[in-house]
Design a protein around this motif. Sequence first.
Motif, PDB file in Angstrom:
ATOM      1  N   UNK A   4      87.690 -35.216  24.954  1.00  0.00           N
ATOM      2  CA  UNK A   4      87.806 -36.450  24.166  1.00  0.00           C
ATOM      3  C   UNK A   4      86.467 -36.984  23.697  1.00  0.00           C
ATOM      4  N   UNK A   5      85.367 -36.302  23.979  1.00  0.00           N
ATOM      5  CA  UNK A   5      84.048 -36.790  23.559  1.00  0.00           C
ATOM      6  C   UNK A   5      83.300 -35.712  22.793  1.00  0.00           C
ATOM      7  N   UNK A   6      82.419 -36.151  21.918  1.00  0.00           N
ATOM      8  CA  UNK A   6      81.603 -35.230  21.137  1.00  0.00           C
ATOM      9  C   UNK A   6      80.259 -35.906  20.891  1.00  0.00           C
ATOM     10  N   UNK A   7      79.360 -35.212  20.178  1.00  0.00           N
ATOM     11  CA  UNK A   7      77.983 -35.675  20.027  1.00  0.00           C
ATOM     12  C   UNK A   7      77.602 -35.729  18.553  1.00  0.00           C
ATOM     13  N   UNK A   8      77.183 -36.897  18.113  1.00  0.00           N
ATOM     14  CA  UNK A   8      76.613 -37.031  16.779  1.00  0.00           C
ATOM     15  C   UNK A   8      75.108 -36.839  16.891  1.00  0.00           C
ATOM     16  N   UNK A  56      67.177 -21.986   7.689  1.00  0.00           N
ATOM     17  CA  UNK A  56      67.567 -21.507   9.015  1.00  0.00           C
ATOM     18  C   UNK A  56      67.361 -22.518  10.134  1.00  0.00           C
ATOM     19  N   UNK A  57      66.904 -23.724   9.822  1.00  0.00           N
ATOM     20  CA  UNK A  57      66.747 -24.747  10.845  1.00  0.00           C
ATOM     21  C   UNK A  57      67.731 -25.873  10.590  1.00  0.00           C
ATOM     22  N   UNK A  58      68.321 -26.399  11.664  1.00  0.00           N
ATOM     23  CA  UNK A  58      69.174 -27.571  11.506  1.00  0.00           C
ATOM     24  C   UNK A  58      68.332 -28.694  10.926  1.00  0.00           C
ATOM     25  N   UNK A  59      68.904 -29.383   9.934  1.00  0.00           N
ATOM     26  CA  UNK A  59      68.140 -30.418   9.240  1.00  0.00           C
ATOM     27  C   UNK A  59      69.117 -31.463   8.723  1.00  0.00           C
ATOM     28  N   UNK A  60      69.085 -32.641   9.303  1.00  0.00           N
ATOM     29  CA  UNK A  60      70.000 -33.686   8.890  1.00  0.00           C
ATOM     30  C   UNK A  60      71.018 -33.986   9.980  1.00  0.00           C
ATOM     31  N   UNK A  61      72.062 -34.706   9.611  1.00  0.00           N
ATOM     32  CA  UNK A  61      73.082 -35.129  10.568  1.00  0.00           C
ATOM     33  C   UNK A  61      74.120 -34.047  10.794  1.00  0.00           C
ATOM     34  N   UNK A  62      74.636 -34.036  12.008  1.00  0.00           N
ATOM     35  CA  UNK A  62      75.678 -33.083  12.340  1.00  0.00           C
ATOM     36  C   UNK A  62      76.447 -33.542  13.556  1.00  0.00           C
ATOM     37  N   UNK A  63      77.500 -32.811  13.890  1.00  0.00           N
ATOM     38  CA  UNK A  63      78.344 -33.162  15.027  1.00  0.00           C
ATOM     39  C   UNK A  63      78.560 -31.933  15.891  1.00  0.00           C
ATOM     40  N   UNK A  64      78.342 -32.102  17.216  1.00  0.00           N
ATOM     41  CA  UNK A  64      78.554 -31.015  18.162  1.00  0.00           C
ATOM     42  C   UNK A  64      79.783 -31.322  19.013  1.00  0.00           C
ATOM     43  N   UNK A  65      80.723 -30.363  19.044  1.00  0.00           N
ATOM     44  CA  UNK A  65      81.923 -30.482  19.855  1.00  0.00           C
ATOM     45  C   UNK A  65      81.805 -29.496  21.017  1.00  0.00           C
ATOM     46  N   UNK A  66      81.710 -29.987  22.244  1.00  0.00           N
ATOM     47  CA  UNK A  66      81.550 -29.081  23.394  1.00  0.00           C
ATOM     48  C   UNK A  66      82.805 -28.247  23.628  1.00  0.00           C
ATOM     49  N   UNK A  67      82.678 -27.300  24.536  1.00  0.00           N
ATOM     50  CA  UNK A  67      83.810 -26.461  24.916  1.00  0.00           C
ATOM     51  C   UNK A  67      84.954 -27.319  25.430  1.00  0.00           C
ATOM     52  N   UNK A  68      86.146 -27.027  24.960  1.00  0.00           N
ATOM     53  CA  UNK A  68      87.312 -27.750  25.441  1.00  0.00           C
ATOM     54  C   UNK A  68      87.770 -28.869  24.540  1.00  0.00           C
ATOM     55  N   UNK A  69      87.014 -29.162  23.466  1.00  0.00           N
ATOM     56  CA  UNK A  69      87.432 -30.216  22.548  1.00  0.00           C
ATOM     57  C   UNK A  69      88.771 -29.856  21.918  1.00  0.00           C
ATOM     58  N   UNK A  70      89.604 -30.855  21.764  1.00  0.00           N
ATOM     59  CA  UNK A  70      90.939 -30.610  21.214  1.00  0.00           C
ATOM     60  C   UNK A  70      91.151 -31.356  19.905  1.00  0.00           C
ATOM     61  N   UNK A 121      82.256 -23.955  21.877  1.00  0.00           N
ATOM     62  CA  UNK A 121      81.704 -25.148  21.262  1.00  0.00           C
ATOM     63  C   UNK A 121      81.499 -24.950  19.765  1.00  0.00           C
ATOM     64  N   UNK A 122      81.465 -26.066  19.025  1.00  0.00           N
ATOM     65  CA  UNK A 122      81.259 -26.031  17.581  1.00  0.00           C
ATOM     66  C   UNK A 122      80.150 -26.997  17.198  1.00  0.00           C
ATOM     67  N   UNK A 123      79.405 -26.616  16.155  1.00  0.00           N
ATOM     68  CA  UNK A 123      78.457 -27.562  15.553  1.00  0.00           C
ATOM     69  C   UNK A 123      78.718 -27.591  14.051  1.00  0.00           C
ATOM     70  N   UNK A 124      79.011 -28.784  13.512  1.00  0.00           N
ATOM     71  CA  UNK A 124      79.190 -28.982  12.076  1.00  0.00           C
ATOM     72  C   UNK A 124      77.948 -29.696  11.570  1.00  0.00           C
ATOM     73  N   UNK A 125      77.261 -29.149  10.590  1.00  0.00           N
ATOM     74  CA  UNK A 125      76.057 -29.818  10.106  1.00  0.00           C
ATOM     75  C   UNK A 125      75.434 -29.123   8.916  1.00  0.00           C
ATOM     76  N   UNK A 126      74.142 -29.385   8.740  1.00  0.00           N
ATOM     77  CA  UNK A 126      73.390 -28.804   7.636  1.00  0.00           C
ATOM     78  C   UNK A 126      72.183 -28.060   8.169  1.00  0.00           C
ATOM     79  N   UNK A 127      71.816 -27.028   7.410  1.00  0.00           N
ATOM     80  CA  UNK A 127      70.649 -26.219   7.740  1.00  0.00           C
ATOM     81  C   UNK A 127      69.680 -26.223   6.558  1.00  0.00           C
ATOM     82  N   UNK A 128      68.404 -26.040   6.860  1.00  0.00           N
ATOM     83  CA  UNK A 128      67.373 -25.918   5.834  1.00  0.00           C
ATOM     84  C   UNK A 128      66.473 -24.764   6.230  1.00  0.00           C
TER      85      UNK A 128
END
Length: 773
Positions: A298-302, A186-200, A177-184
């Motif tokens: 085919x799905x991910x999480x904002x 060492x803590x996630x802070x703001x908007x990001x996108x999580x792609x679960x295992x298997x995303x293509x 899995x992947x998470x694209x976002x911002x940290x502050x």
Amino acid sequence: MADTQRLGDKVFPNGDIYTGNFEGVQPNGKGKYTWSDGTIYEGDWDGGKISGKGKIIWSSGAKYEGDFSGGYLHGIGTFTRTDGSVYHGAWRMNVQHGIGRKQYSTSDTYEGSWKEGVHEGCGSYCWKDGNTYIGNWKGGKMCGRGVMKWVNGDVFDGSWLNGFRHGSGIYRFANGGYYFGKWNRDLKDGNGTFYPTGCKHPSLKKCHYSLECDDRNFLPSHSSSLNSEEDSVKRSLSEKIFSDRALQSTGQISQRSSLFNENSRLFCPARDLRCHESSGTSSHTSYEGQDEAQDNSTSFYEREYVQGVLIKERIRTYAELSDKTKQHKKFNVKEATRISCLDVVNGNWSYYLMLNLQLGIRYTVGKITPVPMREVRSSDFSDQARIWMYFPRKGSQSTPPHYSIDFYWKDYCPMVFRNLRAMFKLDAAEYMMSMCGDDGLRELASAGKSGSLFYLSHDDRFVIKTLKISELKALLKMLRSYYYHVGEYENTLITKYFGLYRITLRGGKKVRFVVMGNMFCTELQIHRRYDLKGSYEGRITDKDKIGETTTLKDRDLSYEFHMDKLLRESLFKQISMDCKFLESQQIIDYSLLLGLHFRAPDHLKPLTENTSAIPHHESFPPGDGETSRGEPPIHSKSLQLVNHEPSSVSTAPGPHIRGSTLKAYSLGDKEVDLLLPGTGRLRVQLGVNMPAEAHRKLRQDEVDSEAELFEVYDVVLYLGIIDLLQEYNVKKKVEHRYKSLKFDPLKISAVEPKLYAARFINFLNSVFPDVPA
């Protein structure tokens, strides 16, 4: 020249003993020196100083073997401590400086660049448990871009600050899995996108390749770098002649051996990072069973986080994303046909504009800075107060050659803006470094509604906006009054202007720029941005177009902000003064730009408390496995006003800093700082670092009770008045605006700006209500 002769042991009055070669009365050549405390040096001497190759063993057992110069460890050498730690690499004046490798007594290793005894520059750190960091360092801490790999397979590639993940980054979990976002911090802070295992998603392949290659390409070869460093150090060895008291100076090494005491191993927060993100495996698997109909490919999480707390999540599909992208492209093509500025900067034109802007600013600021400072005169505001210059690509007698295209440069009212920059406490060198540094300018992704382009300085301190000719004329018309207004009111909320320029390209194309302070260049993450005019007609944002940096409008605002009594009084007093100034200039349609930094809500506090002592990821709370890693927990009152202490906060001026420190009613009418547990301490100023409670009234469909209920958040506010360069001749727009504000269809007259100001202030009174202290 005196003959070199070998003597026997020579005993000095202080108990030291030297055996070896002399030249005259000074040690020269090979020799051995034993201090009275048992420290021994054996090696080369030059003119009474330890210089060349040698070996020294301190009485404590620590030893060094390598290059010396002038009595100092200087060059390439190996230092072994009594605790077993070993450093091999470059030295300068008894301090590790250059390329080197150190193995600590804990079996941790660091290999890379050093500066004044600490990690600085590119380097690789490997902990004994297998976790590794490869990237940039500053002051002994991870700072800049870097890649952290945990032994469990997780990888983070992104920005770091003072040993913490801070800024944009990509987190790849061991399960794919992947998470694209911002940290502050060492803590996630703001908007990001999580792609679960298997995303293509195609971009994930690039991301995966990048993470795999970073550790291979980030650092130069240690051995080649070290040899190069050794050669350069040898060439720079000093050849100073020592005095008759040379032998006494050799005590420099003995006396400075405290530099290498047992406790001087530098602290590195990354050592404690291990496994804190590893819960991604367990936490994300919860989504796999969430809905069997969902296809992870085919799905991910904002997602949206506040100090590590997940407060909002939306499931999206690639089909949605594809449709949205097509619509966005279609919209942009249509917009480009009516936008006046984009036809000037197609292709590489935007790049050339940035280069030209930097060249022109460097030239004119550099030209005017040596001129003695003086008060502005009436002539400084005139049409003749301009600097014109032609910049041919090949250069001229007064301009340097450059890689852009030929252009003409005009600097408007240079002495006025020079005094404005001084008034705003901005040093000319700082201005040029921000605007003209090697890192250049960044073009913001989208053009403004008016067709303007926006650029950002590399350090985010300045915003550069392209202007219509009508806007340029409006600024020049109000410049004299603006100058005296901001001079009289140091706490003004009105936009700070730092320069006004024009570039004329081949074919006569003219592009005008204004440089403004970026009020969102702050130490805290801005979670929400609003442009407030006090109108409801068309003042709402399409939900599908809202992104992390989208500026929302009046009808999107669902909060009231309750502030300290004196802070609110100071705010509205200044807003009234600024509106009177805008009235006098016949300006309407300006806005209050509002930025919000949210603190984590108290009812979600357990998700942000320190769980670093928990050894296994299965024990982490549900969510994303995010922990505060040693941060103090965020308590119910996550914002505190404390007495102002200049020594505890930064008082350095900046493009968004406004005037003096504010006083608070809750602390007995004293100047205050804002204390944010786990983050830091900030100075409270008008429009900057202003604490408040944000009250959001819940709709009936959100609650079961019929009573009015509110959500309350602690927020930090950033405010400024913008859009000052509007044309006055907008009768239809004014009529439409007044009707939307529920004004009677009044005849448009010279009092329009006054009516607009009244409505603007009344609206802000509803947003910032006057509540009992």
